[in-house]
Scaffold this motif. Structure first.
Motif, PDB file in Angstrom:
ATOM      1  N   ARG A  53       7.527  -0.871   5.758  1.00 24.14           N
ATOM      2  CA  ARG A  53       6.219  -0.251   5.619  1.00 24.14           C
ATOM      3  C   ARG A  53       6.348   1.229   5.937  1.00 24.14           C
ATOM      4  O   ARG A  53       7.203   1.626   6.702  1.00 24.14           O
ATOM      5  CB  ARG A  53       5.243  -0.889   6.604  1.00 24.14           C
ATOM      6  CG  ARG A  53       3.825  -0.315   6.522  1.00 24.14           C
ATOM      7  CD  ARG A  53       3.021  -0.783   7.696  1.00 24.14           C
ATOM      8  NE  ARG A  53       1.694  -0.236   7.664  1.00 24.14           N
ATOM      9  CZ  ARG A  53       0.890  -0.205   8.710  1.00 24.14           C
ATOM     10  NH1 ARG A  53       1.294  -0.677   9.858  1.00 24.14           N
ATOM     11  NH2 ARG A  53      -0.313   0.300   8.606  1.00 24.14           N
TER      12      ARG A  53
ATOM     13  N   LEU B  84       2.846   4.087  -0.158  1.00 21.81           N
ATOM     14  CA  LEU B  84       2.165   3.607   1.038  1.00 21.81           C
ATOM     15  C   LEU B  84       2.305   4.598   2.196  1.00 21.81           C
ATOM     16  O   LEU B  84       1.376   4.777   2.992  1.00 21.81           O
ATOM     17  CB  LEU B  84       2.704   2.239   1.446  1.00 21.81           C
ATOM     18  CG  LEU B  84       2.402   1.083   0.492  1.00 21.81           C
ATOM     19  CD1 LEU B  84       2.861  -0.233   1.084  1.00 21.81           C
ATOM     20  CD2 LEU B  84       0.933   1.022   0.130  1.00 21.81           C
TER      21      LEU B  84
ATOM     22  N   SER C 183      -4.828   2.978   3.658  1.00 22.18           N
ATOM     23  CA  SER C 183      -3.878   1.899   3.396  1.00 22.18           C
ATOM     24  C   SER C 183      -4.150   1.405   1.982  1.00 22.18           C
ATOM     25  O   SER C 183      -5.143   1.802   1.350  1.00 22.18           O
ATOM     26  CB  SER C 183      -4.040   0.757   4.406  1.00 22.18           C
ATOM     27  OG  SER C 183      -5.204   0.006   4.111  1.00 22.18           O
ATOM     28  N   ASP C 184      -3.282   0.530   1.490  1.00 23.20           N
ATOM     29  CA  ASP C 184      -3.496   0.011   0.144  1.00 23.20           C
ATOM     30  C   ASP C 184      -4.804  -0.763   0.034  1.00 23.20           C
ATOM     31  O   ASP C 184      -5.402  -0.857  -1.038  1.00 23.20           O
ATOM     32  CB  ASP C 184      -2.312  -0.853  -0.295  1.00 23.20           C
ATOM     33  CG  ASP C 184      -1.979  -1.946   0.697  1.00 23.20           C
ATOM     34  OD1 ASP C 184      -2.520  -1.932   1.822  1.00 23.20           O
ATOM     35  OD2 ASP C 184      -1.171  -2.829   0.359  1.00 23.20           O
TER      36      ASP C 184
END
Length: 334
Positions: free
Chosen positions: A5, A178, A187-188
């Motif tokens: 991430r 991201l 955030s997505d």
């Protein structure tokens, strides 16, 4: 499943000077003259009949080719085929419109021996039990672009909240996208994210079916037509917002044919050395342009940046740090 991430605080932020130092070609021990490539001369029992190389890009142009990496130069010049020709080992190339996820499927089905793909697809494959090993880097620190319609009211990345935004999920575009969103307080899940490939997001931008697209420099084509405005580019920004690629080999092939594996890697490194020589810049960019992206866009994208920064085959500290970023939240690949 735990997958990488974006984590701008944990990622090392390298300065331009540090990037150039990482690309200094230390320890390669290669001669200055690299042509012709040395021939493969292993014993017959250790020679594969064919080496199958997958590329996480479609082949385009005349003759068909791909771009953005030193391996693309080796393919265009037939250097791998030439190197293995004396022993009768054939080199076959396979191209995948479905990018990294499609390459993973072919690897899982034992249809490929080597592959050029991005960081996220290979991490996802390894986490799913696919046995591969990275052998060289190439096509690293490639820029991402965010395009919006020219009259869009959006001014910054943070303005994407709640908007219809395309992203080719599961590719090496996914992680830097991201990271970029996170750096801008998003955030997505804050976006209406649509999974579109390159052709899909270019068409959707043109018809205004989406509010923005996170993509590669293909977006510059629409900009030149006045159909898109560039909202963001990672050019001259932190490398954590750029895309990373590499060449990997299946453990099965490397175990059965260690000499052939070593030879292909050596030939690919020699190609990287040649392609990174600034005296070859014009030839490299024009070779890539044959695959569909205009020469002027390659020139613009690489302006002010040494070729070796993106074509260095070494896994420098920046690249090594990429897989170490972990998240308790999985990244969807479809």
């Amino acid at each position: 499943m735990t997958t990488p991430r974006p984590d701008a605080t944990a990622a090392p932020t390298l300065t331009r000077r540090e990037l150039l130092r990482c690309a200094a070609w230390s320890g390669l021990g290669m001669a200055a003259s690299l042509s012709p490539l040395s021939a493969f001369s292993a014993s017959p029992a250790a020679r594969p009949d064919v080496i199958r190389v997958g590329v996480a890009q479609p082949a385009t142009g005349t003759p068909p080719g791909f771009a953005g990496s030193s391996l693309a130069i080796a393919h265009a010049r037939g250097w791998l085929e030439e190197s293995f020709k004396p022993t009768g080992t054939r080199v076959e190339w396979f191209f995948f419109k479905g990018a990294g996820p499609a390459v993973n499927e072919a690897l899982a089905n034992r249809q490929l021996d080597f592959a050029l793909q991005g960081d996220l697809p290979s991490i996802v494959a390894r986490s799913a039990g696919l046995k591969t090993r990275l052998v060289l880097a190439t096509g690293v620190r490639a820029n991402i672009y965010v395009g919006v319609p020219p009259d869009s009211p959006l001014k910054t990345v943070s303005d994407l909240r709640g908007k219809r935004v395309s992203l080719f999920k599961g590719t090496n575009m996914h992680l830097p996208a991201l990271r970029l969103l996170e750096a801008n307080g998003l955030s997505d899940k804050d976006l209406r994210l649509l999974n579109l490939d390159t052709a899909g997001y270019l068409a959707a931008l043109s018809t205004r079916d989406i509010d923005a697209a996170i993509g590669a420099m293909d977006i510059l084509r629409l900009r030149d037509k006045g159909a898109v405005r560039i909202l963001y580019s990672s050019k001259n920004q932190s490398p954590i917002y750029t895309r990373q690629s590499h060449v990997l080999v299946s453990d099965d092939f490397a175990g059965r044919y260690p000499e052939a594996t070593q030879h292909l890697v050596k030939a690919a490194v020699e190609a990287a050395r040649w392609a990174s020589d600034e005296s070859h810049r014009e030839e490299v960019l024009r070779t890539w342009a044959r695959a569909g992206t205009p020469y002027d866009h390659w020139k613009e994208d690489f302006d002010g940046e040494p070729l070796r920064v993106r074509l260095n085959p070494n896994f420098d500290p920046f690249l090594v740090s990429r897989p170490r970023m972990r998240s308790s939240r999985p990244i969807a690949s479809n």
